[in-house]
Design a protein around this motif. Sequence first.
Motif, PDB file in Angstrom:
ATOM      1  N   UNK A 133     -21.727  11.159 -26.542  1.00 34.14           N
ATOM      2  CA  UNK A 133     -21.686  12.460 -25.863  1.00 34.14           C
ATOM      3  C   UNK A 133     -20.264  12.815 -25.423  1.00 34.14           C
ATOM      4  N   UNK A 134     -19.537  11.822 -24.915  1.00 37.04           N
ATOM      5  CA  UNK A 134     -18.181  12.093 -24.414  1.00 37.04           C
ATOM      6  C   UNK A 134     -17.149  11.445 -25.346  1.00 37.04           C
ATOM      7  N   UNK A 135     -16.471  12.256 -26.112  1.00 37.17           N
ATOM      8  CA  UNK A 135     -15.460  11.736 -27.032  1.00 37.17           C
ATOM      9  C   UNK A 135     -14.151  11.418 -26.324  1.00 37.17           C
ATOM     10  N   UNK A 136     -13.825  12.220 -25.308  1.00 40.37           N
ATOM     11  CA  UNK A 136     -12.494  12.169 -24.727  1.00 40.37           C
ATOM     12  C   UNK A 136     -12.505  11.855 -23.239  1.00 40.37           C
ATOM     13  N   UNK A 137     -13.525  12.314 -22.541  1.00 43.20           N
ATOM     14  CA  UNK A 137     -13.621  12.085 -21.098  1.00 43.20           C
ATOM     15  C   UNK A 137     -14.115  10.668 -20.832  1.00 43.20           C
ATOM     16  N   UNK A 138     -13.684  10.116 -19.684  1.00 47.39           N
ATOM     17  CA  UNK A 138     -14.043   8.725 -19.372  1.00 47.39           C
ATOM     18  C   UNK A 138     -15.526   8.550 -18.987  1.00 47.39           C
ATOM     19  N   UNK A 139     -16.287   9.627 -18.881  1.00 52.38           N
ATOM     20  CA  UNK A 139     -17.732   9.463 -18.696  1.00 52.38           C
ATOM     21  C   UNK A 139     -18.358   8.779 -19.917  1.00 52.38           C
ATOM     22  N   UNK A 140     -17.630   8.702 -21.016  1.00 51.20           N
ATOM     23  CA  UNK A 140     -18.137   8.030 -22.203  1.00 51.20           C
ATOM     24  C   UNK A 140     -17.952   6.520 -22.172  1.00 51.20           C
ATOM     25  N   UNK A 141     -17.284   6.024 -21.151  1.00 56.74           N
ATOM     26  CA  UNK A 141     -17.037   4.583 -21.014  1.00 56.74           C
ATOM     27  C   UNK A 141     -17.919   4.052 -19.888  1.00 56.74           C
ATOM     28  N   UNK A 142     -18.610   2.939 -20.094  1.00 57.17           N
ATOM     29  CA  UNK A 142     -19.534   2.464 -19.054  1.00 57.17           C
ATOM     30  C   UNK A 142     -18.797   2.095 -17.760  1.00 57.17           C
ATOM     31  N   UNK A 143     -19.439   2.356 -16.623  1.00 56.07           N
ATOM     32  CA  UNK A 143     -18.856   2.020 -15.324  1.00 56.07           C
ATOM     33  C   UNK A 143     -18.535   0.532 -15.252  1.00 56.07           C
ATOM     34  N   UNK A 144     -19.435  -0.294 -15.744  1.00 56.49           N
ATOM     35  CA  UNK A 144     -19.216  -1.747 -15.631  1.00 56.49           C
ATOM     36  C   UNK A 144     -18.123  -2.219 -16.595  1.00 56.49           C
ATOM     37  N   UNK A 145     -17.825  -1.408 -17.604  1.00 58.13           N
ATOM     38  CA  UNK A 145     -16.746  -1.735 -18.532  1.00 58.13           C
ATOM     39  C   UNK A 145     -17.266  -2.194 -19.880  1.00 58.13           C
ATOM     40  N   UNK A 146     -16.408  -2.017 -20.910  1.00 55.06           N
ATOM     41  CA  UNK A 146     -16.718  -2.626 -22.204  1.00 55.06           C
ATOM     42  C   UNK A 146     -16.446  -4.117 -22.085  1.00 55.06           C
ATOM     43  N   UNK A 147     -17.291  -4.913 -22.689  1.00 57.76           N
ATOM     44  CA  UNK A 147     -17.207  -6.346 -22.493  1.00 57.76           C
ATOM     45  C   UNK A 147     -15.830  -6.916 -22.855  1.00 57.76           C
ATOM     46  N   UNK A 148     -15.279  -6.490 -24.004  1.00 58.42           N
ATOM     47  CA  UNK A 148     -14.009  -7.094 -24.444  1.00 58.42           C
ATOM     48  C   UNK A 148     -12.864  -6.737 -23.503  1.00 58.42           C
ATOM     49  N   UNK A 149     -12.952  -5.595 -22.860  1.00 58.25           N
ATOM     50  CA  UNK A 149     -11.896  -5.242 -21.900  1.00 58.25           C
ATOM     51  C   UNK A 149     -12.104  -5.943 -20.554  1.00 58.25           C
ATOM     52  N   UNK A 150     -13.373  -6.122 -20.162  1.00 55.72           N
ATOM     53  CA  UNK A 150     -13.663  -6.858 -18.922  1.00 55.72           C
ATOM     54  C   UNK A 150     -13.122  -8.276 -18.998  1.00 55.72           C
ATOM     55  N   UNK A 151     -13.261  -8.877 -20.187  1.00 55.52           N
ATOM     56  CA  UNK A 151     -12.848 -10.281 -20.339  1.00 55.52           C
ATOM     57  C   UNK A 151     -11.344 -10.454 -20.188  1.00 55.52           C
ATOM     58  N   UNK A 152     -10.598  -9.351 -20.305  1.00 56.33           N
ATOM     59  CA  UNK A 152      -9.135  -9.437 -20.245  1.00 56.33           C
ATOM     60  C   UNK A 152      -8.555  -8.859 -18.952  1.00 56.33           C
ATOM     61  N   UNK A 153      -9.414  -8.458 -18.009  1.00 57.87           N
ATOM     62  CA  UNK A 153      -8.903  -7.851 -16.770  1.00 57.87           C
ATOM     63  C   UNK A 153      -8.070  -8.858 -15.974  1.00 57.87           C
TER      64      UNK A 153
END
Lengths: 432, 452
Positions: free
Chosen positions: B177-197
Amino acid sequence: MIRFALVIAGFLAALPAWAQTDIREVTSPGGITAWLVEEPSIPFVALELRFRGGTSLDAPGKRGATSLMVGLLEEGAGDLDAQGFARATEALAAQFGFDGSDDGVSVSARFLTENRDEAVELLRLSLVEPRFSQVALDRVRAQVLSGIRSRATDPDKIAGARMDALLFGDHPYGSDPAGTIESVSALTREDMIAAHRGALARDRLYVSAVGDITAEDLGPLLDRLLGDLPETGAPMPAPVAPGFTGGVEVVQFDTPQSVAVFAQPGMDQDDPDFFAAYLLNTVLGGGGFKSRLMSEVREKRGLTYGVYSYLVPKDLANLYMGSVSSANDRIGEAIGVIRAEWARMAEAGVTEKELGDAKALLTGAYPLRFDGNGAIARILVGMQVDGMPIDYAVTRNDRMNAVTLEDVNRVARELLDPEAMMFVVVGKPEGV
Amino acid sequence: MVRILATALALGLAAAPALAREQGAEQATEQVTGFTLDNGLQVVVIEDHRAPVVTNMLWYRAGSADERPGVSGVAHFLEHLLFKGTDTLEPGEFSATVAANGGRDNAFTSYDYTGYYQRVAADRLDLMMQMESDRMVNLRLDAEDILTERDVVIEERNQRVENSPGALFREQMDAVQYFNHRYGVPVIGWRHEMEALTLDDALAYYKTYYAPNNATLVVAGDVEPEAVKALAEKYYGVIPANPDLPERVRPSEPPQTTERRMTYSDPRVAQPYVTRSYLAPERNPGDQRPAAALTLLAEVLGGSQTSVLNQELQFRRKQVVYAGAWYSGVSLDTTTFNLTVVPVPGVALEEAEAALDETLAAFIETGVDSDQLDRIKMQLRASQIYARDDVERLANRYGRALSSGLTVADIQEWPEILQSVSEEEIVEAARTVFDKRRSVTGWLMTEEEVTQ
């Protein structure tokens, strides 16, 4: 109009937090007893009814009958079909909730002062004159079947169901109160009528009301609402001894995070040691972020988002249970830590400081529960179901504070049973 | 019927602040006071003197949609880390202190806000405010705590998302639904990015957004506004505003010009369903009418057993187990209107979707049933009364709205705006929002259906 005589108990118990209110026992002219808190500042009433027994009253071969019957109470009554009943409820902005669980049927109602009589009449129709039409039965049955199918692939629900089956076997506690695909598919309108007749009777009824209503008005209201229910219902099922086998049972299910539930023998709520057990569990696994399980499994090792333990005193059996979930390759470690903490607590007990902290939490948090008409109504019904005196809320914290370190640590030795504790794990666990 | 409507009308009007004052003790609206400190901290006090209890909430006007690309989940991760100690509090001491005072505390993160709250006896408010203001600026983090807590949030993702095909499906729907706005990214985060925080990621977010001029304090319960003001001045008033607070402008969506469709299959799905989201306007300050029409549209279509979709699809055609419509107007940026139909066994998803579309088209032709709209408005008026029984929920309502670009005046005008929406406005809202070119349709299925 004749003025109804009211019997009001001479006892008025002040709630600790609810500064200017009192719980009174009101007996209606027709003999129905209720606990009442008058709170006129907001023009509505929260009315809470509880019928003891619930889904455990299902007749043999009719698993799911009580649950489906409860689901049909708001699906047509008196001259109203399902849509008519819903429209009438919406027009009054009344809110009725019906729920069947394994120890009771609960009815939670909220209605405005301005149309109280009409709302009570609708509620009366649903409780006393439900239609159980075939068309509504088939439609709600499809919803129930959808729920049963969904639970069959939900790891939390699979774990709970397997544990219930292991502990209770053929007893009603051992199976899903909603029934199975087969049992629900076979239920008939006659089964609904029988389940209704068995479950909603006055010999198992508890009532509370909180809000904008006087004792003088409540009595006749209860007689109108509940006076036509049958005097007696189905016989209560017998108590059951859970079968604890110890060990770990794995249910293979392809999902990334394993869900584990665990259980060991519990304690009756009437047991003089219940407060000590409650404080013990608060330290061990019930006290939020600070509990030993939370500290060891989550805070120190990051093995889970949440780990909890809880005493489960039911009407017919008592359990001490808990739950945790961890990635498939970490659940084994989480279970190991829980077992070790269980054993450590059984041996060494709690410290003076831990007990003091647990008392501060529980005695401080208790008055915060009395935070709204609906919440208080639910608490008051629960107290009656559990056979507590009307002044329970006043004395409860003193009794909690009277528990000694020796009491708690004796209960830790007697109650905690690492040998009997059994786990059910759902997932693809490694090293379990 | 006449009597009910007459009484209800009086209640509805009483929700307007001017009339509420005249009604004195009989007022039907909540008692709310608002003010702003010199450093920009917004404060709202909601009084309920029935019990000596208070809820202390601090809302930051920053959520996951304010994260920079590549560190999804950092807003929520930081929320966890705020319990890990400050210059004067040990890790875990915050919650332990709340518990030792008989209270409970927690926190939550969403797209547009991050909130922290404690619920305690009213005489402990001073201590709560002292601790909450402390961790606004004095957070002290240990590199090891960071790693353990990162494991915890990954397990949280496992529990909430990875173990639930419905949640995985919704995550993919939002991303489409959201191509550009950050509402298209889950609040909890994408797993691969969470693992690198990292610690630096969390601290960068903290230093940018945690400041008095980016927060709303909501205190609800047995408190007096003057006393709250004195405490707020004492504890928050001394914290300087962040002069570098970025303007709250997120990347916006490009115009959606074509229908998007997706399927998601998972053997763990027991009950397949169809869901659709349409981009829709949110509530905006001083301009809430379009959102009010959409709010009523959701009620008319899917709010109850007597709603249009359930009457037609569940009761008349008997094709669905359940139908629902949702619209949440409280959002900083463009939101969505959502529809779901859950077919009965034997009805294919395609058939269920076609039935949904036919029902929507017929609704736009025939319009709103005025009796149904009367019932909905009656319930909305009554909800103003029931809401006063739950001051914590009221506090949440204010905190969410104020963190999503609305004002206290907007919140208080909202019930009246809802009452004034006409049948024609609702149909017009439907005509505008149900444009398939601005929609995503998703089918959630078991694997067997994929092979068909």
